[in-house]
Write an enzyme that holds these catalytic residues in place. Sequence first.
Site, PDB file in Angstrom:
ATOM      1  N   HIS A   1       8.227  -1.776  -9.066  1.00  0.00           N
ATOM      2  CA  HIS A   1       8.550  -2.816 -10.036  1.00  0.00           C
ATOM      3  C   HIS A   1       7.791  -2.672 -11.356  1.00  0.00           C
ATOM      4  O   HIS A   1       8.091  -3.377 -12.318  1.00  0.00           O
ATOM      5  CB  HIS A   1       8.278  -4.201  -9.428  1.00  0.00           C
ATOM      6  CG  HIS A   1       9.370  -4.675  -8.534  1.00  0.00           C
ATOM      7  ND1 HIS A   1       9.672  -4.053  -7.343  1.00  0.00           N
ATOM      8  CD2 HIS A   1      10.265  -5.692  -8.660  1.00  0.00           C
ATOM      9  CE1 HIS A   1      10.683  -4.685  -6.766  1.00  0.00           C
ATOM     10  NE2 HIS A   1      11.063  -5.677  -7.547  1.00  0.00           N
TER      11      HIS A   1
ATOM     12  N   LYS B   1      25.940  -5.031  -3.051  1.00  0.00           N
ATOM     13  CA  LYS B   1      26.076  -3.608  -2.734  1.00  0.00           C
ATOM     14  C   LYS B   1      25.208  -3.221  -1.541  1.00  0.00           C
ATOM     15  O   LYS B   1      25.642  -2.478  -0.648  1.00  0.00           O
ATOM     16  CB  LYS B   1      25.677  -2.787  -3.960  1.00  0.00           C
ATOM     17  CG  LYS B   1      26.210  -1.368  -3.970  1.00  0.00           C
ATOM     18  CD  LYS B   1      26.032  -0.772  -5.345  1.00  0.00           C
ATOM     19  CE  LYS B   1      26.773   0.551  -5.440  1.00  0.00           C
ATOM     20  NZ  LYS B   1      26.740   1.085  -6.815  1.00  0.00           N
TER      21      LYS B   1
ATOM     22  N   GLU C   1      11.583  15.397  19.391  1.00  0.00           N
ATOM     23  CA  GLU C   1      12.776  14.704  18.928  1.00  0.00           C
ATOM     24  C   GLU C   1      13.367  15.436  17.722  1.00  0.00           C
ATOM     25  O   GLU C   1      12.685  16.205  17.034  1.00  0.00           O
ATOM     26  CB  GLU C   1      12.424  13.269  18.526  1.00  0.00           C
ATOM     27  CG  GLU C   1      12.084  12.362  19.700  1.00  0.00           C
ATOM     28  CD  GLU C   1      13.332  11.841  20.405  1.00  0.00           C
ATOM     29  OE1 GLU C   1      14.099  12.673  20.947  1.00  0.00           O
ATOM     30  OE2 GLU C   1      13.536  10.625  20.415  1.00  0.00           O
TER      31      GLU C   1
END
Length: 431
Positions: free
Chosen positions: A219, A247, A291
Amino acid sequence: MSFPWANHYEPKSGLTKWIDQRLPLPRFVYNAVGAGYPVPRNLNYFWNFGVLAGVALVLQIVTGIVLAMHFAANGEIAFNSVEHIMRDVNSGWMIRYAHANGASMFLAVVYIHIARGLYYGSYKAPREMIWLLGVVIFLLMMATAFMGYVLPWGQMSFWGAQVITGFFSAIPVVGESIRIWLLGGYTPDDATLNRFFSLHYLLPFVTLGVIILHVWALHIPGSSNPTGVDVKGEQDTVPFHPYYTAKDGFGLGVFLTIFAAFIFFMPNALGHPDNYIPANPLSTPAHIVPEWYFLPFYAILKSFTVDLILPAKLWGVLAMFGSILLLFFLPWLDSSPVRSANYRPTYRFFLVILLIDVLVLGYIGGAEASGRNIVIGQVAAAYYFAHFLIILPIISATERPRPLPNSITESVLGKHAKATGGSFGTAVPAE
């Protein structure tokens, strides 16, 4: 960064004024994700993935807390406690599958988020700190995911912990001590489960804290955009709400649909069948693999097979960690003043090659260590490092980028924007 044209929060009633004076939380939310936060008007759906990553983390924390109420971090009963969750706890199977598949969804979203940052140059000034905090989040995620993978205490969990922690022993002098410290002994057992369970529970909250810093840092300069051109004024932005909340809401719906498809229709598609066999220290699986989201780094780890001054195992460990730590230096390795790959054709070409290279590494990480696979893995690992350390600096110094648009509005509306002076207000969201 201050946007003078941004809407400002003004309490309407006496109650909201009283709250705002004592705890300005509504003002904070309004300025962070509401109409008080203007964002570039040309953001595409790749900018959804930051929000999706945050939602995925919250889902992991919530499901993880519920699972922790029923899991027993004890080598004798850990596997059975997972089966108890699956069979006896109300909706336990769904919570467990949501947590297990949620890890894959979380990492998949973050990988796309990183790829977007690489393509659009989101790591360049003045957003270096956003990128650096993002890499820290990635490291915390990987540590959390690895420890979580050990907890079900199946065959792949046990032997994954044995193999991965075993690589630390390659570090001279202190390596074996680090391995024993990690495991709480000389082999994975109750102490390992307790340590990994505690850290697996703690690290998501640490990750959440770093994400707050990540968003805070975002920000300050504001969001990047597909053109890489700085915001020139009010005509280049729209309020975050309602344009991008809508959106993001659509993107979230797509994400949750795919997530639900995994949970209800193919919950074990991303797992390994050996992990449904209780851990047995006396029976080694035929093929130990991590994984899927660790496979490229595992391929780099396996690529070193020859001792060269240092042991091959140590080279593999250094290369595996180096492949991630390298991302910390990316803002300075790429010195091109142009951010977006849309205007950097040479960079875009080599970025596609890098993507293919990472996919090849992923395949090799899950394949058997045969002669041909080892050679392919070594070439792919060498190219990965060459891209960042050699190719990228050369491209930055020699590439001739395409001309940039004068403003975000011009890139969105083209010639029509020039004809009207580029002033269309802030009410027209466009891709």
